[in-house]
Design a protein around this motif. Structure first.
Motif, short mmCIF file in Angstrom:
data_model
loop_
_atom_site.label_atom_id
_atom_site.label_comp_id
_atom_site.label_asym_id
_atom_site.label_seq_id
_atom_site.Cartn_x
_atom_site.Cartn_y
_atom_site.Cartn_z
N LEU A 1 0.73 -1.34 -0.02
CA LEU A 1 0.11 0.09 0.04
C LEU A 1 0.78 1.46 0.14
O LEU A 1 0.37 2.40 0.08
CB LEU A 1 -0.94 0.08 1.15
N LEU A 2 1.95 1.25 -0.23
CA LEU A 2 3.17 2.29 -0.12
C LEU A 2 3.79 2.48 -1.64
O LEU A 2 4.41 3.47 -1.72
CB LEU A 2 4.27 2.16 1.03
N PHE A 3 3.77 1.62 -2.40
CA PHE A 3 4.36 1.52 -3.85
C PHE A 3 3.60 1.78 -4.70
O PHE A 3 2.64 1.32 -5.06
CB PHE A 3 5.00 0.04 -3.77
N ASN A 4 3.97 2.81 -5.75
CA ASN A 4 3.16 3.25 -6.66
C ASN A 4 3.69 2.20 -7.73
O ASN A 4 4.61 2.18 -8.38
CB ASN A 4 3.56 4.61 -7.13
N ILE A 5 2.57 1.25 -8.46
CA ILE A 5 3.08 0.43 -9.23
C ILE A 5 3.48 1.04 -10.90
O ILE A 5 3.87 0.13 -11.59
CB ILE A 5 2.16 -0.77 -9.50
N HIS A 6 2.92 2.25 -11.02
CA HIS A 6 3.16 2.82 -12.37
C HIS A 6 4.56 3.60 -12.31
O HIS A 6 5.10 3.42 -13.49
CB HIS A 6 2.19 3.98 -12.41
N GLU B 1 2.91 10.40 -1.19
CA GLU B 1 1.40 11.08 -0.80
C GLU B 1 0.96 9.88 -0.02
O GLU B 1 0.38 10.12 1.08
CB GLU B 1 0.62 11.19 -1.87
N LEU B 2 1.32 8.59 -0.39
CA LEU B 2 0.82 7.67 0.47
C LEU B 2 1.59 7.34 1.85
O LEU B 2 0.82 6.77 2.87
CB LEU B 2 0.96 6.24 -0.51
#
Length: 496
Positions: free
Chosen positions: A189-194, A201-202
């Motif tokens: 829930l902390l990692f931007n997969i894009h 922000e997370l």
């Protein structure tokens, strides 16, 4: 000199080490179960030090069992229970609390608060995940908020966080490496997969200091060496993947549209969607499948929280069997479930329901119901939950599933596999090597060091052991599914 690959398969209930040869064959398996800790209803913990000691114990046992040395190992690949969360002291390496296991539901209310505050879409768009207690981020926040002085120490940079892969590598390298791979990072829930970066922000929403986080690497590369003295001599660490991504790779499901299900403590169904993330409108997860040589592949995933664990409950909780392998002959002793349906929502329901408050329910009991009917209903529940996820995948991807590749302990149960084919209406295919989680980790490590030359070589090694064809009519299938969904409806909406 003949070389081998050593896979660390650190699971929810046991640590295993498996040694593979160049043909992908298993030379030996060493396994050790470890303690499951249940401090309160819905809470599940592990002793992180016991995870480490059990994993090292089976690694040394595997080497000794076939009389080889560390110098005979070309590389180590690591695969792990994914969202399980560990925080430890940067200097001493001592965990500040038990590991909080992926099954743990203690942050369910906090997740509800995040949704009420309007954050759900932000998390889903960036991470591909739903806001649920399943994932690491809210577990990490809980540790910082509830362990005395943890947040202050974290703010001073004195603590580090990791999923189990990070913990093992930290211990293997005696603190030299604090890393994870993209597959494990994508479950936090902390990692931007894009962007494939930790997302500020997370981190801000969950109030988590960036200094806690490991460096994110690809799934197949040389990360470093084990420390002297642990296994006899230093060994390259060259592959990391969360258990379900590793199983998908080990199943050679390397092309878009291929799907696998791993029947372990839970069930985990992954559909390879290729080199672009595919959003879900049916509460599935968009996750990173693996990253090799700079190329990232994605998958749709559905997670079933309780699968093989329902058989453990029949053994340990209900006491109707003494050993897990007794469940199949007991279930086979009756021709059908006798109208009994068992929804094993012991820790809520996962995909596609995501109901933290659902609770386990058995419906349809009569005076004629026996332990055999309950055992059969328990096995069938695994197949029904899988069917719910596969249906959601079909709707999201618009891909027609031609077959389901299966692995994990419960895939050896022929009654379950035949019922799975019946209830899906497509063939279920079991490979000769069902230890695909460890095999996937081995393949990722071997590719990084040139032990295997290409992914095509891996595809050619995959072989069918048994194929289960659907045997029931469409009408019968729909009738069974309708009864199952009525049972599901009766499990939902319970609040503590």
């Amino acid at each position: 000199m003949t070389k081998y690959i050593l896979a660390f398969d650190q699971g929810t209930t046991s640590s295993r080490s498996i040694i593979f040869d160049r043909n992908g064959n298993i030379l030996t398996i060493a396994q050790k179960e470890f303690q499951q800790i249940f401090p309160q209803p819905g809470w599940v913990e592990h002793d992180a030090d016991e995870i480490w000691s059990s994993q090292m114990g089976v690694a040394n046992e595997a080497l000794a069992r076939i009389g080889i040395r560390a110098s005979d190992i070309a590389a180590i690949g690591i695969t792990n229970q994914r969202e399980t969360t560990i925080v430890w002291d940067r200097k001493t390496g001592k965990p500040i609390h038990n590991a909080i296991v992926w099954q743990d539901r203690r942050t369910a209310i906090y997740c509800d608060e995040l949704k009420a505050a309007g954050h759900e879409t932000t998390f889903q768009n960036k991470t591909g995940l739903v806001l649920d207690a399943y994932f690491s981020g809210t577990k990490l926040k809980w540790l910082l908020d509830h362990v005395p002085y943890a947040r202050e120490k974290a703010e001073r940079g004195e603590l580090v966080f990791g999923t189990v892969d990070s913990w093992l590598i930290w211990k293997l390298t005696q603190g030299e490496l604090h890393i994870t791979d993209v597959t494990n990072a994508s479950r936090t829930l902390l990692f931007n997969i894009h962007t494939q970066q930790w997302d500020d922000e997370l981190l801000s929403i969950l109030d988590i200091p960036r200094s806690l986080l490991p460096q994110v690497q690809s799934s197949s590369q040389v990360y470093g060496y084990t420390s002297e003295g642990l296994l006899g001599s230093r060994i390259l660490i060259a592959g990391i993947a969360g258990d379900q991504q590793a199983a998908t790779f080990g199943q050679a499901s390397l092309q878009c549209g291929m799907a696998k299900n791993t029947y372990g403590t839970g069930c985990f169904i992954l559909l390879n969607t290729g080199d672009k993330p595919m959003s879900s409108n049916h509460k599935l997860l968009t996750t990173i499948a693996w990253c090799i040589n700079g190329q990232t592949y994605y998958a749709l995933e559905g997670s079933v929280f309780i699968a093989g664990a329902v058989v453990q409950w029949l053994r340990d909780g209900l006491g109707i069997i003494k050993h897990s392998e007794e469940v199949e002959p007991l279930a086979c002793s009756v021709p059908d479930n006798g109208g009994v349906y068992f929804v094993p929502a012991f820790v809520g329901l996962g995909a596609p329901y995501w109901d933290s408050y659902a609770r386990g329910t058995i419906v349809g009991l009569t005076r004629g119901s026996t332990s055999a009917h309950i055992a059969r209903a328990a096995l069938e529940s695994i197949a029904y939950q899988t069917a719910d996820v596969i249906d959601a995948m079909r709707l999201d991807s618009q891909l027609a599933l031609s077959e389901l590749r299966v692995d994990g302990g419960a895939s050896r149960n022929d009654l379950l596999m035949q019922f799975q084919a019946d209830i899906l209406g497509v063939p279920v295919v079991r490979p000769k090597i069902t230890e695909t989680t460890a095999l996937g980790a081995a393949y990722l490590a071997g590719l990084a060091v040139g032990y295997w030359e290409s992914e095509q070589e891996i595809v050619q090694q995959w072989q069918v052991e048994k194929r289960f064809e659907p045997k029931i009519s469409d009408d019968h299938r729909l009738t069974l599914l309708d009864s199952w969904r009525q049972a599901i409806a009766q499990t939902r909406g319970h609040r503590d």
